[in-house]
Scaffold this motif. Structure first.
Motif, PDB file in Angstrom:
ATOM      1  N   TYR A 197       3.589   7.056   7.780  1.00 11.73           N
ATOM      2  CA  TYR A 197       3.451   5.716   8.368  1.00 11.73           C
ATOM      3  C   TYR A 197       2.057   5.538   8.992  1.00 11.73           C
ATOM      4  O   TYR A 197       1.368   4.537   8.748  1.00 11.73           O
ATOM      5  N   ARG A 198       1.627   6.504   9.766  1.00 13.72           N
ATOM      6  CA  ARG A 198       0.298   6.423  10.399  1.00 13.72           C
ATOM      7  C   ARG A 198      -0.812   6.429   9.359  1.00 13.72           C
ATOM      8  O   ARG A 198      -1.781   5.662   9.465  1.00 13.72           O
ATOM      9  N   GLU A 199      -0.676   7.277   8.345  1.00 15.43           N
ATOM     10  CA  GLU A 199      -1.748   7.432   7.366  1.00 15.43           C
ATOM     11  C   GLU A 199      -1.863   6.213   6.452  1.00 15.43           C
ATOM     12  O   GLU A 199      -2.983   5.837   6.054  1.00 15.43           O
ATOM     13  N   VAL A 200      -0.742   5.573   6.113  1.00 15.05           N
ATOM     14  CA  VAL A 200      -0.802   4.353   5.304  1.00 15.05           C
ATOM     15  C   VAL A 200      -1.628   3.293   6.017  1.00 15.05           C
ATOM     16  O   VAL A 200      -2.508   2.651   5.428  1.00 15.05           O
ATOM     17  N   LEU A 201      -1.371   3.120   7.311  1.00 19.07           N
ATOM     18  CA  LEU A 201      -2.062   2.082   8.070  1.00 19.07           C
ATOM     19  C   LEU A 201      -3.488   2.492   8.437  1.00 19.07           C
ATOM     20  O   LEU A 201      -4.305   1.622   8.759  1.00 19.07           O
ATOM     21  N   ARG A 202      -3.786   3.765   8.386  1.00 21.04           N
ATOM     22  CA  ARG A 202      -5.170   4.211   8.580  1.00 21.04           C
ATOM     23  C   ARG A 202      -5.952   4.060   7.289  1.00 21.04           C
ATOM     24  O   ARG A 202      -7.076   3.559   7.275  1.00 21.04           O
ATOM     25  N   TRP A 203      -5.349   4.483   6.183  1.00 20.74           N
ATOM     26  CA  TRP A 203      -6.061   4.535   4.900  1.00 20.74           C
ATOM     27  C   TRP A 203      -6.469   3.154   4.419  1.00 20.74           C
ATOM     28  O   TRP A 203      -7.567   2.945   3.934  1.00 20.74           O
ATOM     29  N   ARG A 204      -5.568   2.176   4.528  1.00 22.64           N
ATOM     30  CA  ARG A 204      -5.875   0.802   4.147  1.00 22.64           C
ATOM     31  C   ARG A 204      -5.308  -0.150   5.191  1.00 22.64           C
ATOM     32  O   ARG A 204      -4.235  -0.728   5.010  1.00 22.64           O
ATOM     33  N   PRO A 205      -5.993  -0.325   6.322  1.00 22.62           N
ATOM     34  CA  PRO A 205      -5.492  -1.287   7.314  1.00 22.62           C
ATOM     35  C   PRO A 205      -5.428  -2.681   6.709  1.00 22.62           C
ATOM     36  O   PRO A 205      -6.381  -3.126   6.057  1.00 22.62           O
ATOM     37  N   PRO A 206      -4.306  -3.395   6.860  1.00 24.08           N
ATOM     38  CA  PRO A 206      -4.177  -4.727   6.244  1.00 24.08           C
ATOM     39  C   PRO A 206      -5.286  -5.685   6.658  1.00 24.08           C
ATOM     40  O   PRO A 206      -5.797  -6.435   5.843  1.00 24.08           O
ATOM     41  N   GLY A 207      -5.650  -5.677   7.926  1.00 21.67           N
ATOM     42  CA  GLY A 207      -6.788  -6.463   8.379  1.00 21.67           C
ATOM     43  C   GLY A 207      -7.951  -5.531   8.619  1.00 21.67           C
ATOM     44  O   GLY A 207      -7.968  -4.802   9.600  1.00 21.67           O
ATOM     45  N   SER A 208      -8.925  -5.510   7.712  1.00 25.85           N
ATOM     46  CA  SER A 208     -10.018  -4.550   7.872  1.00 25.85           C
ATOM     47  C   SER A 208     -10.916  -4.896   9.045  1.00 25.85           C
ATOM     48  O   SER A 208     -11.636  -4.042   9.562  1.00 25.85           O
ATOM     49  N   VAL A 209     -10.874  -6.154   9.502  1.00 21.08           N
ATOM     50  CA  VAL A 209     -11.602  -6.592  10.689  1.00 21.08           C
ATOM     51  C   VAL A 209     -10.641  -7.389  11.553  1.00 21.08           C
ATOM     52  O   VAL A 209      -9.922  -8.260  11.056  1.00 21.08           O
ATOM     53  N   GLY A 210     -10.607  -7.083  12.847  1.00 18.62           N
ATOM     54  CA  GLY A 210      -9.715  -7.804  13.743  1.00 18.62           C
ATOM     55  C   GLY A 210     -10.130  -9.254  13.924  1.00 18.62           C
ATOM     56  O   GLY A 210     -11.284  -9.626  13.669  1.00 18.62           O
ATOM     57  N   PHE A 211      -9.178 -10.080  14.377  1.00 21.07           N
ATOM     58  CA  PHE A 211      -9.512 -11.485  14.586  1.00 21.07           C
ATOM     59  C   PHE A 211     -10.563 -11.593  15.691  1.00 21.07           C
ATOM     60  O   PHE A 211     -10.510 -10.878  16.687  1.00 21.07           O
ATOM     61  N   ARG A 247      -6.129  -7.788   4.008  1.00 19.81           N
ATOM     62  CA  ARG A 247      -6.299  -7.044   2.770  1.00 19.81           C
ATOM     63  C   ARG A 247      -4.925  -6.791   2.166  1.00 19.81           C
ATOM     64  O   ARG A 247      -3.978  -6.447   2.846  1.00 19.81           O
ATOM     65  N   GLU A 248      -4.809  -6.986   0.864  1.00 17.80           N
ATOM     66  CA  GLU A 248      -3.511  -6.810   0.215  1.00 17.80           C
ATOM     67  C   GLU A 248      -3.691  -6.129  -1.136  1.00 17.80           C
ATOM     68  O   GLU A 248      -4.734  -6.253  -1.775  1.00 17.80           O
ATOM     69  N   LEU A 249      -2.691  -5.420  -1.569  1.00 17.37           N
ATOM     70  CA  LEU A 249      -2.751  -4.668  -2.819  1.00 17.37           C
ATOM     71  C   LEU A 249      -2.174  -5.474  -3.975  1.00 17.37           C
ATOM     72  O   LEU A 249      -1.109  -6.062  -3.872  1.00 17.37           O
ATOM     73  N   VAL A 250      -2.899  -5.497  -5.062  1.00 19.52           N
ATOM     74  CA  VAL A 250      -2.404  -6.107  -6.297  1.00 19.52           C
ATOM     75  C   VAL A 250      -1.889  -4.978  -7.168  1.00 19.52           C
ATOM     76  O   VAL A 250      -2.652  -4.120  -7.593  1.00 19.52           O
ATOM     77  N   GLU A 251      -0.610  -4.926  -7.399  1.00 22.74           N
ATOM     78  CA  GLU A 251      -0.075  -3.737  -8.063  1.00 22.74           C
ATOM     79  C   GLU A 251       1.197  -4.037  -8.836  1.00 22.74           C
ATOM     80  O   GLU A 251       1.898  -4.996  -8.538  1.00 22.74           O
ATOM     81  N   THR A 268       0.828  -1.206   0.000  1.00 28.22           N
ATOM     82  CA  THR A 268       0.000   0.000   0.000  1.00 28.22           C
ATOM     83  C   THR A 268       0.861   1.255   0.000  1.00 28.22           C
ATOM     84  O   THR A 268       0.579   2.223  -0.712  1.00 28.22           O
ATOM     85  N   PHE A 269       1.930   1.250   0.791  1.00 31.74           N
ATOM     86  CA  PHE A 269       2.841   2.399   0.849  1.00 31.74           C
ATOM     87  C   PHE A 269       3.435   2.693  -0.532  1.00 31.74           C
ATOM     88  O   PHE A 269       3.438   3.854  -0.993  1.00 31.74           O
ATOM     89  N   LEU A 270       3.921   1.676  -1.221  1.00 36.07           N
ATOM     90  CA  LEU A 270       4.520   1.879  -2.545  1.00 36.07           C
ATOM     91  C   LEU A 270       3.492   2.444  -3.526  1.00 36.07           C
ATOM     92  O   LEU A 270       3.786   3.367  -4.290  1.00 36.07           O
ATOM     93  N   LEU A 322       8.126  -1.803   9.567  1.00 36.83           N
ATOM     94  CA  LEU A 322       7.423  -0.934   8.626  1.00 36.83           C
ATOM     95  C   LEU A 322       8.006   0.471   8.601  1.00 36.83           C
ATOM     96  O   LEU A 322       8.221   1.041   7.522  1.00 36.83           O
ATOM     97  N   TRP A 323       8.264   1.040   9.768  1.00 40.24           N
ATOM     98  CA  TRP A 323       8.791   2.416   9.768  1.00 40.24           C
ATOM     99  C   TRP A 323      10.136   2.478   9.044  1.00 40.24           C
ATOM    100  O   TRP A 323      10.360   3.346   8.194  1.00 40.24           O
ATOM    101  N   LEU A 324      11.035   1.548   9.382  1.00 41.05           N
ATOM    102  CA  LEU A 324      12.362   1.573   8.765  1.00 41.05           C
ATOM    103  C   LEU A 324      12.268   1.287   7.269  1.00 41.05           C
ATOM    104  O   LEU A 324      13.012   1.875   6.471  1.00 41.05           O
TER     105      LEU A 324
END
Length: 499
Positions: free
Chosen positions: A366-380, A491-495, A322-324, A454-456
Motif C-alpha cells: 500500500y505504501r509503495e504503490v502510493l510512493r511509486w506513482r502518487p496520483p497527484g504528482s504535485v499538490g494543489f 496522474r492516472e494509469l491507462v491499462e 496503479t496497484f492492479l 485503498l487498503w481494503l
C-alpha cells in the motif's frame, strides 16, 4: 563568567549579522533559483502543462547556480509570470516547514480565476480561499471524517459494501475493470454523504463529478490556463476563437450545478418521505427539520459533502489502477502478499480493518504503490499571506507555493532506486514495518476515508483474485501498456488487465 560573556557577545553579533543578511536579501529580492524569464511575461511560457512532478524535479537539477547552501540543491525553485511569483518545493523537510510549521503564513489558496469560472471554488473546500467560510467548513469536515477514521461505523460499513460490490463486478465482468474502479471510487462517498446508490458509471452524478473534477484540475495548474496568469482574460466570451479555457470553465460550471443538485434533491425527497438511508446530508436535514440549524452551518455541511464526492474521482481511481498494473507486472510480489493473507485468513473470509496490523507486507505494498506513482504528482497550490524567508531566500506575500510530491517520493537520498517498485523498502530485517508511514500522495494532512478504501481494496483483491496479463483470442499474452497520462494535477494509469 568571561566565557558566558563571550558567548553572549557572539550570539548578539550573530543576530545582527543574520538581521543584516535578511534585510539585504529582501532588498535585493533574492529569490530561489529557476529558469530565466523574458521581459514582462517572465516564465509564462516555461511552466509545464503535463508530467508536472518529473518536470519540476528536472528543474531542480538544472537550476541551482544561485544556491546559498549546497544542502538545498534543487530543493526550492522560483518562477514568475507577469509579476506573480511561483515557488516550487521539492524537499519533504522543507515542505513540512512551510506547509505545516509555518501554516499560518502559507495555508491560503491562490486566486485562480479559471477555477472561479468553473464553479469549483464555490463549494470545494480543497480549493477555497482561507477565511471564516473555510474555517467553518473545515470544522465540519474534521468532525465528519474523524468518525470515519474509527471503524466499525456507518462509514466503514459503506466502504466494505462498496469494495465487495467491486469484487463481484470484477468476478462477473473483468473486461469492465475501469468501470468497476470508477464506481468504487465515487459510489462510496455518494452513499456515505447522500445515501445515494449509483447503479452504473452512466449515472449522471458520476459523469458530472468525474468530468468537472477533470476539467477543474486542468484549469488549476500554473500552466493550465492563461486566465490564471492574466485575470482580465476571464472576461473574454467562450464563443471567441481560441477561448479554450473559457469553454472548459463553462462546461465545468454546468456540470457542477448538476453534480450538486441531483444527489441533494434526491436526499431531500427521501427525508420528506421518511425513508432516507443514514448519510451525512440526510442526517443533517433531519436535524434541520427537528431542532433547526443556521444557514451558514447548512452551507458548510453541503460544501463538505460535495467536496467529498467530487474528489472521489481522483486518488482512489488512480491508485487502484496503479496497484492492479503493478501486481500483474510483479507476480512474485503478488504471491508473497497472497501468502500473508492466507496465513491470517485461512481462505475462509475476506479481510477486514481489524486484520491490518497482522498484514505488514500488504501495508508495505500500500505504501509503495502510493510512493511509486502518487496520483497527484504535485499538490494543489498554496498561497502566502505574508512575506517570508527560507534558507536566505525571499518568498513574497501572494506567492503561489507548490509541493512537488513526485520529487519527495522519488528522493534518492531517502529511497534507493526510487523508480523501482519494491515494497521491501518499508520492511525491517525482522519482518516488521519501519516508521516511514507518511503517505505523501495525500498531501499535507491525512485523508482517512481514502486510506481506508485503498487498503481494503488492495487486500480484498489480492485475497480473491490472481492478476495476470490479458490474452488475445489465440491465447497470446497481451503486453501491458504502461503509458500514464496526466491531466492537471492528477496522474492516472491507462491499462488493460485481466483479473
Amino acid at each position: 563568567m568571561q566565557s558566558a560573556f563571550t558567548a553572549l557577545l557572539a550570539a548578539i553579533v550573530l543576530a545582527l549579522i543574520t538581521r543584516k543578511l535578511l534585510k539585504t536579501t529582501k532588498e535585493k529580492k533574492l529569490f530561489p533559483p529557476g529558469p530565466k524569464g523574458l521581459p514582462l511575461i517572465g516564465n509564462a511560457l516555461d511552466f509545464p502543462t503535463e508530467n508536472l512532478g518529473p518536470a519540476y524535479t528536472q528543474w531542480g537539477k538544472q537550476y541551482n547556480s544561485k544556491l546559498i547552501s549546497p544542502l538545498m540543491k534543487g530543493d526550492i525553485l522560483h518562477a514568475s509570470a507577469f509579476g506573480s511569483h511561483v515557488i516550487i518545493v521539492n524537499n519533504r523537510q522543507m515542505a513540512d516547514e512551510l506547509f505545516d510549521r509555518r501554516a499560518v503564513k502559507h495555508s491560503d489558496r491562490p486566486s485562480l480565476p479559471a477555477l472561479d469560472l468553473s464553479g469549483m471554488t464555490s463549494y470545494n473546500l480543497g480549493v477555497m480561499r482561507y477565511g471564516d467560510k473555510w474555517r467553518l467548513r473545515r470544522k465540519h469536515a474534521l468532525q465528519i471524517f474523524r468518525q470515519a477514521a474509527s471503524p466499525p461505523n456507518d462509514f466503514s460499513n459503506t466502504i466494505v459494501d462498496g469494495v465487495h460490490k467491486a469484487l463481484k463486478g470484477l468476478l462477473h465482468s473483468p473486461e469492465n475493470l475501469w468501470d468497476h474502479n470508477k464506481m468504487l471510487s465515487i459510489s462510496i462517498p455518494m452513499s456515505s454523504m447522500y445515501g445515494y446508490d449509483a447503479k452504473s458509471t452512466d449515472d449522471p452524478c458520476i459523469v458530472a463529478a468525474d468530468q468537472t473534477f477533470t476539467l477543474g484540475m486542468e484549469l488549476s495548474s500554473p500552466g493550465g490556463s492563461l486566465i490564471n496568469i492574466i485575470p482580465l482574460l476571464r472576461h473574454i466570451p467562450p464563443w471567441i476563437p481560441g477561448a479554450i479555457s473559457q469553454r472548459k470553465a463553462e462546461v465545468s460550471r454546468k456540470l457542477t450545478e448538476l453534480m450538486i443538485s441531483i444527489p441533494l434533491e434526491f436526499t431531500k425527497a427521501r427525508v420528506a418521505e421518511g425513508n432516507a438511508r443514514p448519510s451525512v446530508v440526510g442526517n443533517f436535514l433531519e436535524k434541520k427539520n427537528t431542532v433547526g440549524v443556521s444557514e451558514e452551518e447548512e452551507e458548510a455541511v453541503m460544501s463538505v459533502a460535495s467536496t467529498a464526492y467530487a474528489a472521489g474521482s481522483d486518488t482512489t481511481q488512480s491508485a487502484t489502477g496503479t496497484f492492479l498494473y503493478l501486481m500483474v507486472l510483479h507476480p512474485d510480489i503478488q504471491k508473497k502478499a497472497q501468502a500473508e493473507i492466507d496465513s491470517v485468513l485461512g481462505g475462509k473470509r475476506l479481510p477486514t480493518y481489524e486484520d491490518r496490523p497482522s498484514m505488514p507486507y500488504i501495508e508495505a505494498i500500500y505504501r509503495e504503490v502510493l510512493r511509486w506513482r502518487p496520483p497527484g504528482s504535485v499538490g494543489f497550490p498554496h498561497s502566502s499571506t505574508e512575506d517570508d524567508f527560507y534558507g536566505g531566500y525571499f518568498i513574497p506575500k501572494g506567492s503561489t507555493l507548490m509541493a512537488n510530491i513526485w520529487a519527495m517520493t522519488h528522493d534518492e537520498t531517502r529511497y534507493e532506486n526510487p523508480l523501482s517498485f519494491n515494497p521491501e523498502r518499508f520492511i525491517n530485517p525482522d519482518g516488521t514495518l519501519n516508521d516511514d508511514d507518511r503517505i505523501m500522495a495525500f498531501g499535507f494532512g491525512r485523508r482517512y476515508v481514502r486510506e481506508l478504501i485503498l487498503w481494503l481494496t488492495f487486500a480484498s483483491i489480492l485475497a480473491v483474485f490472481n492478476l495476470e496479463n490479458a490474452k488475445d483470442k489465440s491465447g497470446n499474452i497481451i503486453k501491458v501498456n504502461d503509458e500514464y497520462y496526466e491531466f492537471g494535477l492528477i496522474r492516472e494509469l491507462v491499462e488493460q488487465l485481466d483479473a
